[in-house]
Write an enzyme that holds these catalytic residues in place. Structure first.
Site, short mmCIF file in Angstrom:
data_model
loop_
_atom_site.label_atom_id
_atom_site.label_comp_id
_atom_site.label_asym_id
_atom_site.label_seq_id
_atom_site.Cartn_x
_atom_site.Cartn_y
_atom_site.Cartn_z
N ASP A 1 -3.75 3.80 -11.70
CA ASP A 1 -3.33 2.97 -10.58
C ASP A 1 -2.16 2.11 -11.05
OD1 ASP A 1 -3.60 1.33 -8.10
OD2 ASP A 1 -4.27 -0.18 -9.54
N TYR B 1 -0.66 -1.01 -9.14
CA TYR B 1 -0.73 -2.44 -8.83
C TYR B 1 -2.03 -3.06 -9.32
CZ TYR B 1 3.17 -1.27 -5.75
OH TYR B 1 4.37 -0.83 -5.24
N ASN C 1 -0.60 3.33 -3.87
CA ASN C 1 -0.34 3.08 -2.46
C ASN C 1 1.14 2.86 -2.18
OD1 ASN C 1 -2.89 3.28 -1.30
ND2 ASN C 1 -3.39 1.12 -1.64
#
Length: 227
Positions: free
Chosen positions: A10, A12, A119
């Site tokens: 991931d 962030y 994202n």
């Protein structure tokens, strides 16, 4: 973990500190930087989840900008267009955690293909990585833009399997976000949760395979387990 053939991170909150925007917020709104950063991040995530549930995808930049507008309105802070752009741009200049570069370097030296799944849009992922001079580190930069839905939708995690080129059981997923770690585990990845805050894991059915305190500990554990 000898069956691990690749790793996806991931972005962030895992590789990069989302609260490194506090300084930029503090420069504009003295005494409010921490409060802005925390509410901004909370609403940013909420908007991605709600938009996914409503089927109203926008890119991560738009979700981030909308979350900032809400935050300033909620805190009673005036936000003109110039300030809005300045603070939104701070998300493209996030600071990597102190152990990010060394951990990634060690994993690459072990011969493991590395990817990011985020994202963020393609553009924002590339800018964050480039602005922090981490271009050398990752073999794949994977964005939810390709499926037009945000995490924790399983279609996002499926992207990692396709792009990394390995079965999901051979890809280690690494995240500091408990909800993300749980969703990745539910999809079928072995998962390492980076528990920097020494917090409790979310009460969801799917749990991480391994829990560590930081990326340095994760890289030590994984490299040693491959020997």
């Amino acid at each position: 973990m000898k069956n691990i053939q690749g790793i996806v991170f991931d972005l962030y909150g895992t590789l990069y500190d989302v609260h490194s925007v506090v300084q930029a917020c503090e420069e504009v709104y003295p005494g409010q930087g921490d409060a802005i950063s925390r509410l901004w991040r909370q609403k940013q995530l909420e908007y991605t989840w709600l938009r996914s549930l409503m089927g109203r995808y926008v890119n991560f930049e738009k979700a981030t900008e909308d979350a900032l507008r809400f935050t300033c309105t909620h805190l009673g802070l005036s936000l003109d267009d110039e300030t809005h752009q300045r603070l939104s741009d701070a998300y493209l200049h996030l600071t990597p955690y102190a152990d990010t570069a060394d951990a990634v370097r060690r994993l690459k030296a072990a011969g493991l293909p590395l990817g990011i799944i985020s994202n963020g849009s393609h553009c924002s992922i590339e800018q964050v990585v480039t602005n922090s001079e981490m271009n050398w580190a990752f073999d794949q930069l994977i964005s939810v833009e390709d499926v037009q839905v945000f995490k924790p939708d399983s279609r996002v995690y499926s992207l990692a399997e396709k792009r990394m080129g390995f079965p999901k059981e051979n890809i280690l997923f690494v995240s500091s976000n408990a909800w993300d770690a749980s969703a990745a585990s539910n999809f079928g990845f072995p998962v390492c949760w980076i528990n920097r805050q020494n917090g409790a894991f979310d009460e969801l059915d799917a749990k991480p395979t391994h829990v560590v305190r930081n990326l340095a500990e994760m890289s030590n554990w994984l490299v040693n387990s491959l020997d």
